[in-house]
Design an enzyme around this catalytic site. Structure first.
Site, mmCIF file in Angstrom:
data_model
loop_
_atom_site.group_PDB
_atom_site.id
_atom_site.type_symbol
_atom_site.label_atom_id
_atom_site.label_comp_id
_atom_site.label_asym_id
_atom_site.label_seq_id
_atom_site.Cartn_x
_atom_site.Cartn_y
_atom_site.Cartn_z
ATOM 1 C CG LEU A 153 -57.367 -47.629 -10.233
ATOM 2 C CD1 LEU A 153 -57.658 -46.282 -9.857
ATOM 3 C CD2 LEU A 153 -58.400 -48.782 -9.449
ATOM 4 N NE ARG A 154 -57.895 -44.546 -17.886
ATOM 5 C CZ ARG A 154 -58.828 -44.496 -18.929
ATOM 6 N NH1 ARG A 154 -58.557 -43.311 -19.830
ATOM 7 N NH2 ARG A 154 -59.777 -45.253 -19.086
ATOM 8 C CG LEU A 250 -49.429 -38.307 -28.089
ATOM 9 C CD1 LEU A 250 -49.413 -38.785 -29.762
ATOM 10 C CD2 LEU A 250 -48.350 -37.670 -27.755
ATOM 11 C CB CYS A 260 -51.163 -40.495 -9.938
ATOM 12 S SG CYS A 260 -52.269 -41.697 -9.118
ATOM 13 N NE ARG A 327 -56.267 -36.468 -4.043
ATOM 14 C CZ ARG A 327 -56.243 -37.566 -3.811
ATOM 15 N NH1 ARG A 327 -55.235 -38.088 -2.977
ATOM 16 N NH2 ARG A 327 -56.713 -38.462 -4.497
#
Ligand code: UDX
Length: 432
Positions: A153-154, A250, A260, A327
């Protein structure tokens, strides 16, 4: 089904809540009492669109509850998910002490067969270590299976990603837990791929590194675009129409950040190294990412000459849109570097100002994006929040002492900005 999630960070809280929303009965465990109490009182430790409503709904329905007792969590479910942090160590390798600690806690709380599922991002072969640890610390010879089930997950789209996954990866060392794992994910109607544990663990690191590589690739292309006068967005659109490439990830930028990609890249480089395989390609991905920030700062210097004593407005502090997470945020790094040079900053972010203040106390925090440019020498766009596209440009032009905008996220049309009277510097669009 009865499910337990240990760790209520981004992954754990979203996972537990979305499992409950699908009809499972979920216990979320966290050793941070304050966080558990906050959640019990209906508060949210993170900003994630759509999540508070689901937590409230499923808590009220009795399908979701919070506790600080691992014992209670392990006793209450047959399937126990580990979703604790795997932070980086100073050399880039992964600190697995939380995974090890939770494995021991699960082992000593087990009194019947359990499926122990690792959801945290871990180096390949961690599942083997978790199994060894549980065997060593279990009180009786109670049976168990370890499963690797990485999460993709994003942040900012976590609920949507969880509910509609592209795929569910289930890594096992025996067929026994497969049916239960498929039942856990049955409500989502997603393709399920069953692999061995090592492959499942590698799928996660290989996927994130590939996505980071895609961003660095287009960022490297953006440099050629600036040298040649081409437009990186046109190039990305043309490339992305090839189904084998795809248009996503892109977008040239001042670099990727977050909790991450930078961490997972370093970890994967270290993991490969520890196996005697130097992954030079990924080292280059890191180098390009760092250079992108340097190049953006150079644009600021080339235009403003001296930064010391100037007042700059910065739009965006989060590492990307739709999150309050700062972060490893490129925006924060940019601010820190400008402050170090003696710039004064006026900053704004729709969600991340509170978290940013803790790491960046110096700037003046402004509560409306349209007020940021007031008294500034130039404006900088550092995060791709969609609402920045609705910035009152006419007002910004009047407020700025000189109408200069540095856009690290290519939010505006270059010709339109010139027509409006701005000196507009973005990424990879026209000669720099
Ligand atoms: C990422 C992965 O996408 C997700 O699958 C994994 O589970 C965790 O890591 P996340 O860190 O939440 O998710 O953010 P993502 O949307 O992937 O963006 C990462 C960074 O790349 C951001 O700083 C973003 O601004 C940047 N980015 C993304 C670009 O610079 N260009 C792009 O085209 C896409």
């Amino acid at each position: 089904m009865n499910l337990t999630i240990i760790g209520t960070g981004y992954v754990g809280l979203v996972t537990g809540t979305c499992f409950a929303e699908a009809g499972h009965h979920v216990i979320c465990v966290d050793n941070d009492e304050a966080k558990v109490n906050l959640l019990k009182a209906g508060g949210m430790p993170i900003y994630e669109p759509g999540l508070p409503e689901l937590v409230e709904k499923n808590t009220a329905a009795g399908r979701l509850r919070f506790t600080s007792s691992t014992q209670e969590g392990v006793e209450g479910s047959d399937v126990v998910f580990i979703a604790v942090p795997t932070p980086p160590q100073p050399d880039g390798s992964v600190d697995l002490s939380f995974i090890e600690g939770v494995s021991r806690e699960i082992a000593s709380a087990m009194t019947a067969y359990k499926i122990v599922v690792d959801k945290s991002t871990v180096p390949v072969q961690t599942g083997e270590k978790v199994a060894e640890t549980i065997k060593r610390y279990r009180k009786t010879k109670v049976e168990f299976d370890v499963v690797s089930n990485p999460e993709f997950l994003r942040e900012g789209f976590a609920v949507e990603d969880f509910m509609k996954p592209d795929r569910v990866v289930i890594g096992v060392s025996s067929p026994r837990p497969v049916a239960a794992m498929k039942e856990v994910y049955a409500p989502y109607q997603a393709p399920v791929i069953v692999t061995d544990i090592n492959s499942a663990e590698l799928i996660k690191h290989a996927s994130n590194s590939f996505l980071a590589l895609k961003i660095s690739y287009i960022n490297a292309i953006s440099v050629i675009c600036e040298k040649s006068g081409a437009n990186v967005q046109e190039v990305a659109n043309g490339m992305g129409m090839d189904a084998r490439i795809g248009r996503e990830f892109l977008d040239a930028s001042l670099g990727f950040g977050g909790s991450c990609f930078p961490k997972d890249l370093s970890a994967f480089i270290r993991i490969s190294e520890s196996m005697g395989c130097r992954f030079g390609l990924l080292e280059e991905v890191q180098r390009i990412n760092a250079a992108q920030m340097d190049r953006f700062l150079k644009k600021i210097h080339d235009t403003l000459w001296v930064v010391k004593g100037k007042t700059l407005g910065v739009l965006g502090l989060a590492f990307k849109q739709n999150t309050d997470d700062v972060r490893m945020s490129p925006a924060i790094e940019l601010c820190q570097r400008l402050l170090k040079e003696g710039a004064r900053l006026r900053v704004y972010d729709p969600q991340a100002m509170e978290k940013a203040r803790a790491v960046l106390p110096e700037p003046q925090y402004v509560s409306d994006m349209n007020d940021v440019a007031e008294g500034c020498d130039a404006l900088i766009i550092a995060t791709e929040w969609p609402q920045f596209k609705r910035l009152d440009l006419e007002r910004a032009r009047k407020c700025l002492s000189h109408p200069i905008i540095f856009d690290g996220r290519n939010m505006f049309d270059t010709e339109e900005m010139e027509r409006l009277g701005f000196l507009y510097k973005s990424i990879g669009r026209g000669k720099a």
